[in-house]
Design a protein around this motif. Structure first.
Motif, PDB file in Angstrom:
ATOM      1  N   ASP A  81     -97.772 -11.782 -22.430  1.00 28.59           N
ATOM      2  CA  ASP A  81     -96.885 -10.628 -22.356  1.00 28.59           C
ATOM      3  C   ASP A  81     -97.244  -9.880 -21.073  1.00 28.59           C
ATOM      4  O   ASP A  81     -98.316  -9.263 -20.992  1.00 28.59           O
ATOM      5  N   GLN A  82     -96.359  -9.936 -20.083  1.00 21.96           N
ATOM      6  CA  GLN A  82     -96.664  -9.318 -18.786  1.00 21.96           C
ATOM      7  C   GLN A  82     -96.875  -7.818 -18.895  1.00 21.96           C
ATOM      8  O   GLN A  82     -97.699  -7.236 -18.185  1.00 21.96           O
ATOM      9  N   GLN A  83     -96.145  -7.185 -19.803  1.00 20.04           N
ATOM     10  CA  GLN A  83     -96.293  -5.727 -19.983  1.00 20.04           C
ATOM     11  C   GLN A  83     -97.729  -5.392 -20.397  1.00 20.04           C
ATOM     12  O   GLN A  83     -98.333  -4.463 -19.880  1.00 20.04           O
ATOM     13  N   LEU A  84     -98.259  -6.192 -21.282  1.00 24.24           N
ATOM     14  CA  LEU A  84     -99.618  -5.958 -21.779  1.00 24.24           C
ATOM     15  C   LEU A  84    -100.656  -6.205 -20.686  1.00 24.24           C
ATOM     16  O   LEU A  84    -101.659  -5.484 -20.590  1.00 24.24           O
TER      17      LEU A  84
ATOM     18  N   GLN B 103    -100.149  -5.903 -17.404  1.00 24.74           N
ATOM     19  CA  GLN B 103    -100.058  -4.931 -16.312  1.00 24.74           C
ATOM     20  C   GLN B 103    -100.668  -3.571 -16.677  1.00 24.74           C
ATOM     21  O   GLN B 103    -101.282  -2.916 -15.847  1.00 24.74           O
ATOM     22  N   ASP B 104    -100.498  -3.149 -17.907  1.00 24.55           N
ATOM     23  CA  ASP B 104    -101.014  -1.824 -18.288  1.00 24.55           C
ATOM     24  C   ASP B 104    -101.429  -1.847 -19.761  1.00 24.55           C
ATOM     25  O   ASP B 104    -100.686  -1.385 -20.636  1.00 24.55           O
TER      26      ASP B 104
ATOM     27  N   SER C  71     -99.655   0.329 -22.585  1.00 18.16           N
ATOM     28  CA  SER C  71     -98.818  -0.405 -23.536  1.00 18.16           C
ATOM     29  C   SER C  71     -99.143  -0.011 -24.969  1.00 18.16           C
ATOM     30  O   SER C  71     -98.250   0.153 -25.809  1.00 18.16           O
TER      31      SER C  71
ATOM     32  N   GLU D 143     -97.628   3.260 -25.790  1.00 16.45           N
ATOM     33  CA  GLU D 143     -96.184   3.135 -26.033  1.00 16.45           C
ATOM     34  C   GLU D 143     -95.901   2.602 -27.426  1.00 16.45           C
ATOM     35  O   GLU D 143     -95.001   3.078 -28.119  1.00 16.45           O
TER      36      GLU D 143
ATOM     37  N   ARG E  65     -97.002 -10.971 -28.041  1.00 15.76           N
ATOM     38  CA  ARG E  65     -96.293 -10.016 -27.166  1.00 15.76           C
ATOM     39  C   ARG E  65     -95.720  -8.869 -28.000  1.00 15.76           C
ATOM     40  O   ARG E  65     -95.378  -9.048 -29.179  1.00 15.76           O
TER      41      ARG E  65
ATOM     42  N   SER F 270     -92.898  -7.286 -27.938  1.00 17.66           N
ATOM     43  CA  SER F 270     -91.526  -7.338 -28.450  1.00 17.66           C
ATOM     44  C   SER F 270     -91.446  -8.110 -29.768  1.00 17.66           C
ATOM     45  O   SER F 270     -90.509  -7.915 -30.545  1.00 17.66           O
TER      46      SER F 270
END
Lengths: 438, 464
Positions: A112-115, A117-118, A122, A125, A196, A198
């Protein structure tokens, strides 16, 4: 350091084979109470795991192979550690075998790229979305939530020529809803593991959990009856494929190591059931290639590439799940780790499965069948007696039966869903199970 | 002070830890640092394979700051001086702390502890350990030809810890060991199994098994081939210590870990000083119990081990705490702040949890039962701290008839009920006492070595 380890291993003439895994993990954790943040943690770890395979003679003078393992932290003493591993390997005696040869590695989505990157952002959020969703609910309170996120990078190198890297992420979310007041308060505990964010499907899951919680307030004593039992969602996945991070009865009984030790009754191309199949046929894939599956991987700890193995077809066992070693012993294809469980869709819409009077089990305290026989006696945390439009919640009592017998008399839903370690029908009706109530 | 218990890397860093605590407390109301090294090795011998498996070790530093409101931690892999010093600065950077509540900083002990051992596993060569397991495997297989496999699994866990805060400077070197024998047999009903284990904070001297102990596990595995399912219903029950232990673990163990109070998950929170069981019920948690598998000298937050009585004469009197829950709830600390390893947070957790003994000999207890079930071997349990439901799964049990155990075996047996009903029905407590070791999680994570047990109990329970 990986290069230094490789060089030291390569120079050692006592080794038949070796592999080294360099594992780094970066994680964030946040623990919230209803009105405060209890704790925040940042965690990093790094280690090198070395497996060496040596041939030697056993106590009777027969040729044997053995593995010695040692784990090093960055900066650790390499030569000394490898010597220790070699010493162990020469003392462990098994039938000769070897480590896997290099093979083409599949592309398996695990990140999961979101995880990545930050991580801490994340988590915040996710927790904010959980709280926002919960705040929309009138009858339940969110009293605690834990959220962990991590990225794991594994670089595997072997004497056979494997040189592969896999990145993966994982998110864990736990929360509790409370409904009612005083001594009549009830709770619902949710725990989800995914790769991930989502895939948490958070808003839907919050609504489902909230409904469970408020239904517990109305729960009646459990009934006693034998007949159809309807199960859906994560609870069905738990019955069929075990807990998300655990194993399942099917996984145990299809293991080549258990075939080798003569502890599984299952044979290739024979029915896995001990009696007639009265329900839908069972078809199962052991799928390590499932995108974002919790047990998916590009390669396993031995370096065997991910596969989608046709395990059970039309109730018959079509293969065993075999590491390189047991594959060699039993002359079977090496599959590597089991992975996730995949079942095809059934033929009956879920709505039809739940039309006739039945018991629905929404949640167990813990469904843990005997790992060899499949017998179970599991307490029901929440169930429903369903008859036409009437749907009466109950709590307590036990579901009794045998998992293999239950799978031989089941009707699967035609819709499918994904629950971390399971991709398959979203619902099933087990046609003949016993609920022991009051 | 002698650093006799530590790895050289940990010993080298120890003198600097006071300075690290000072850095943390330059902004935070409370700071602490722990150095932790945990290693696990498992040796397995069965009929078809041998293995020596090294578990993923964890080793590094844990920096903690706490203001009575939020606990912040930074975990560093390995023992690097400059990383630890920089980590302390990073942890307090850009954080505003305000002191909330009274933080009990614990004792001012400056002491080193080590598990007492006659036969330290680190001094026993690998070949001797493997030979011991091979001999055990051979002894088991010679008992009965129906044995399909005899697994002998030995695990040793070494935990080395230094804890430092403004007042305490302590270290402990804990050796936990466990040997589990699993015998599988094959018959008309397929493959069934039974097991027996020995474990403790001790050396290998505790791991011997008599021929009778091995014959019993084989005999019960074979009996499982003919065992029946029990007719669901309410029964007079005598629970063996292992089953008694899981009942107290799931009822007034998990449900009184006081993070559950903060999360509003524990019904016990509104039952303080109220009756929750019969007058015969006394429940304790004691990490100082000598040699028990869940024992230690101080918890992961530096609180010295001592016994905590949870239920006294059937009245719930207090719960188990860690630093956070004790501070926020303004209740006394107990030595129950435990973490799985440095990658995990501390929670209030059980250690060795058990029912207090009574005065009735076991024969007399059984003699009170005309018709009932002896729950002999437990396999698992699950808590329900809010609903006070209880689920205990027993691997098997035996019929009691006219005050005597018969050979009639039932398997598996599930015990369910409402906690106050189950504890309230206890009408007899035996004078014997045994602890059984195992692993306990919180949800599906946070696994820790624990024991539970106590005496045999006479009660009424719903079985199925």
């Amino acid at each position: 350091m990986l290069e230094k380890i490789q060089k030291t291993l390569t120079k050692n003439p006592e080794l038949k084979s070796w592999n080294v895994s360099h594992v780094t993990i970066n994680g964030s954790q946040q623990y919230d109470l209803e009105k405060t943040t209890e704790a925040v943690r940042q965690v990093t770890s790094e280690h090198y795991k070395i497996d060496v395979l040596c041939d030697s003679l056993d106590g009777e003078g027969k040729p044997s192979s053995g593995v010695g393992t040692v784990t090093l932290l960055p900066g650790g003493e390499i030569s000394e550690a490898i010597e220790q591993a070699v010493l162990t390997a020469k003392l462990v005696h098994n039938e000769p075998y070897d480590f896997p040869e290099p093979a083409s590695m599949p592309v398996v989505e695990l990140v999961d790229q979101q995880l990545v990157q930050d991580p801490s952002g994340s988590l915040k959020e996710v927790l904010a979305l959980l709280k926002d969703s919960a705040n929309l609910l009138a009858d339940v309170r969110l009293t605690t939530a834990e959220c962990f996120g991590e990225e794991k990078i594994t670089h595997l190198v072997s004497s056979k020529g494997i040189d592969a890297v896999q990145n993966s992420t994982q998110i864990y979310l736990q929360w509790v809803f409370i409904a009612g007041e005083g001594e009549d308060e009830v709770e619902s505990f949710a725990e989800i593991y995914r790769r991930r964010i989502s895939d948490l499907l958070l808003e839907d899951e919050v609504k489902r959990r909230a409904q469970y919680t408020t239904d517990l307030l109305q729960a009646q004593p459990p009934p006693s009856r034998t007949g159809p039992v309807f199960v859906q969602g994560a609870t069905l996945a738990n019955i069929v494929s075990g807990e998300v991070l655990g194993g399942s009865l099917i996984q145990v009984l299809s293991s080549a190591s258990l075939k080798y030790s003569e502890e599984t009754p299952w044979d290739l191309r024979k029915s896995i059931f001990r009696g007639d199949v009265k329900g839908d046929p069972l078809n199962v894939w052991a799928n390590r290639q499932l995108p974002f599956g919790m047990h998916s991987s590009v390669f396993d700890t031995e370096g065997l590439p991910a596969q989608r193995v046709a395990l059970i077809q039309d109730n018959k066992l079509e293969g065993f799940i075999a590491s390189q070693r047991f594959a060699h012993y039993l002359n079977l294809p090496a599959t590597g780790d089991f992975g996730n469980m995949e079942l095809p869709a059934g033929n009956t819409p879920s709505a039809v499965l739940s039309e006739d009077p039945h018991i629905e089990i929404a949640e167990f305290s813990w469904f843990n069948p005997n790992p060899f026989s499949g017998d179970f006696a599991s307490e029901i945390r929440l169930g429903y007696v369903v008859d036409g439009q009437e749907r009466i919640p109950f709590k307590g009592g036990m579901l009794l039966g045998n998992l293999l017998d239950a799978l031989a008399d089941v009707t699967w839903a035609s819709e499918t869903g994904y629950y971390g370690n399971y991709l398959g029908p979203v619902a099933a009706r087990f046609n003949h199970l016993q609920v022991a109530g009051e | 002070m002698k650093d006799i218990n530590l790895t050289p890397e940990m010993a080298k860093l120890r003198p600097l830890l006071g300075e690290v605590v000072s850095t943390l407390e330059s902004k935070a109301p409370y700071g602490a640092v722990s150095l932790s090294s945990r290693e696990t090795r498992t040796f397995l011998v069965d009929n078809s394979q041998e293995q020596v498996i090294e578990g993923d070790p964890t080793a590094g530093g844990i920096l903690t700051v706490f203001d009575g409101h939020t606990l912040r931690e930074k975990v560093l892999s390995g023992f690097d001086k400059s990383a630890l010093q920089q980590g302390a600065k990073d942890l307090i950077k850009d954080v505003s702390f305000s002191k909330n509540g009274k933080i009990d900083t614990g004792s001012d002990l400056k002491v080193d502890y080590k598990t007492g051992m006659e036969q330290d596993p680190t001094q026993v060569p690998t070949n001797e350990k493997l030979d011991y397991l091979r001999e055990m495997n051979r002894r088991l297989n010679s008992i009965d030809s129906r044995i399909v496999n005899a697994r002998v699994r030995y695990t040793e866990m070494r935990e080395k810890t230094i804890f430092r805060n403004r007042s305490a400077d302590m270290s402990q070197d804990i050796q936990r060991i466990r040997l589990v024998i699993i015998v599988t047999v094959k018959g008309k009903k397929g493959v069934v199994f039974d097991w027996v284990s020995k474990e403790g904070t001790a050396g290998m001297e505790i791991l011997s098994f008599t021929d009778q102990e091995l014959e019993t596990v084989v005999k019960n595995a074979i009996k499982l081939l003919e065992a029946d399912r029990i007719e669901p219903g309410e029964y007079n029950v005598v629970s063996a210590p292992g089953v008694s232990g899981v009942i107290c673990h799931e009822s007034f163990g998990h449900g009184v870990e006081t993070d559950m109070f903060l999360k509003e998950r524990a019904k016990a929170a509104i039952y303080l000083d109220r009756r929750v069981g019969s007058e015969l019920v006394n429940i304790y948690d004691d990490p100082s119990y000598p040699g028990a598998y869940g024992s230690y000298y101080f918890d992961d937050e530096g609180y010295p081990a001592t016994s905590t009585q949870i239920v006294k004469d059937g009245i719930f009197i207090r719960g188990l705490t860690d630093l956070y829950s004790a501070t926020v709830l303004d209740i006394p600390r107990s030595p129950n702040g435990r973490r799985q390893d440095l990658t995990r947070k501390v929670y209030p957790r059980m250690t060795n949890t058990y029912f207090g003994v009574g005065e009735t000999p076991l024969d007399e207890l059984l003699g009170r039962v005309d018709q009932g079930i002896f729950l002999s071997k437990v396999s698992s349990g699950m808590e329900d701290p809010k609903g006070w439901g209880i689920q205990v799964t027993c691997h098997y049990g035996f019929e009691i008839k006219n005050g005597k155990l018969t050979e009639k075996m039932y398997a598996p047996i599930g015990l369910t009920g409402y906690v106050p009903d189950v504890l309230g029905s206890i009408s007899g407590v035996s004078s014997d006492f045994h602890l059984h070791g195992g692993t306990c999680g919180k949800g599906t994570k946070e696994y820790l070595p624990v024991t539970d047990g106590g005496p045999h109990l006479l009660m009424k329970a719903r079985l199925g």
